[in-house]
Design an enzyme around this catalytic site. Structure first.
Site, PDB file in Angstrom:
ATOM      1  N   LYS A 120      39.085  33.590  44.613  1.00  0.00           N
ATOM      2  CA  LYS A 120      37.766  33.211  44.106  1.00  0.00           C
ATOM      3  C   LYS A 120      37.880  32.057  43.117  1.00  0.00           C
ATOM      4  O   LYS A 120      37.125  31.074  43.198  1.00  0.00           O
ATOM      5  CB  LYS A 120      37.088  34.404  43.439  1.00  0.00           C
ATOM      6  CG  LYS A 120      35.698  34.096  42.890  1.00  0.00           C
ATOM      7  CD  LYS A 120      35.106  35.310  42.191  1.00  0.00           C
ATOM      8  CE  LYS A 120      35.809  35.579  40.879  1.00  0.00           C
ATOM      9  NZ  LYS A 120      35.175  36.670  40.116  1.00  0.00           N
ATOM     10  N   ASP A 138      31.600  36.004  44.099  1.00  0.00           N
ATOM     11  CA  ASP A 138      31.673  36.889  42.933  1.00  0.00           C
ATOM     12  C   ASP A 138      30.733  38.067  43.173  1.00  0.00           C
ATOM     13  O   ASP A 138      30.231  38.266  44.277  1.00  0.00           O
ATOM     14  CB  ASP A 138      31.315  36.134  41.653  1.00  0.00           C
ATOM     15  CG  ASP A 138      29.851  35.705  41.617  1.00  0.00           C
ATOM     16  OD1 ASP A 138      29.153  35.802  42.651  1.00  0.00           O
ATOM     17  OD2 ASP A 138      29.391  35.284  40.537  1.00  0.00           O
TER      18      ASP A 138
END
Length: 229
Positions: A120, A138
């Site tokens: 991420k 997220d």
């Protein structure tokens, strides 16, 4: 959502906010990388408060190494998990100096070899710093992808891969910013604000949340910027 609905979905978000940007404050690619590492399980607001003074003195990996782990901890001690994050930031800074000439790598696979940098974080950096098409999933994007029917998946990676497959070309670069924005300010976790959502008619979430009896004053349809975490 079908292809036409997805195109309409992003068209509306883009019209409301044509140039979304991260809410993390930074001055260069290295500072962005550090800020994103620090933002794990923390808010952008909290990270910005901690890094404003830090980034005035530290603009490069070498300067971070010179600062040292103990001094870094003093700067970021208000951020959750600051001990481990300080260790990772110093370690990744040493690697950048030693192996990359102080420059931030521009590919995800290399970035994820750095301490504290997961998929991420790497996606945020290659998208925000280098303009690459990447989807940093997220908690906000995971929720929006599943709740709306845009990109349903049981894992973060599944949602990312679904977005990779389904987001149309005109919107790919900024898609994750729009989705974070939407999840943070409108499609909230506990009570989505369907009554002021510009894509509510495209969304499969039911029942839609009704407007409050006394509407808050001057609420925008969308904020001016979006965050990575």
């Amino acid at each position: 959502m079908n292809k036409a609905q997805i195109f309409d979905f992003f068209s509306r978000l883009a019209e409301a906010n044509p140039a979304p940007v991260t809410e993390l404050e930074y001055g260069n690619d290295y500072q962005l990388l550090v800020a994103v590492v620090l933002s794990a399980q923390a808010t952008d607001v909290g990270v910005n408060k901690a890094t404003r003074a830090l980034f005035r003195d530290v603009q490069t990996p070498q300067q971070m190494v010179d600062l040292g782990e103990d001094a870094l901890k003093q700067h970021i001690k208000t951020i959750g998990l600051f001990n481990g994050k300080a260790k990772n930031v110093i370690a990744l800074s040493e690697i950048l100096v030693r192996d990359f000439g102080g420059e931030v790598p521009q590919d995800r696979d290399t970035l994820t070899t750095l301490p504290g940098v997961g998929r991420k974080t790497a996606n945020v950096v290659i998208n925000t710093a280098f303009g690459q098409e990447a989807f940093a999933v997220d908690t906000h994007i995971f929720r929006v992808g599943n709740r709306t029917g845009l990109a349903p998946g049981k894992t973060v990676l599944a949602v990312e891969l679904k977005l990779e497959k389904r987001v149309p070309a005109p919107f790919r670069r900024d898609a994750h910013h729009w989705l974070i924005l939407h999840g943070r300010y409108v499609c909230k976790a506990r009570r989505p604000e369907c009554w002021r959502c510009i894509v509510a008619d495209l969304c499969r979430f039911k029942p839609k949340t009704p407007a409050p009896k006394t509407p808050p004053a001057a609420l925008p349809l969308s904020p001016g910027s979006a965050g990575s975490e």
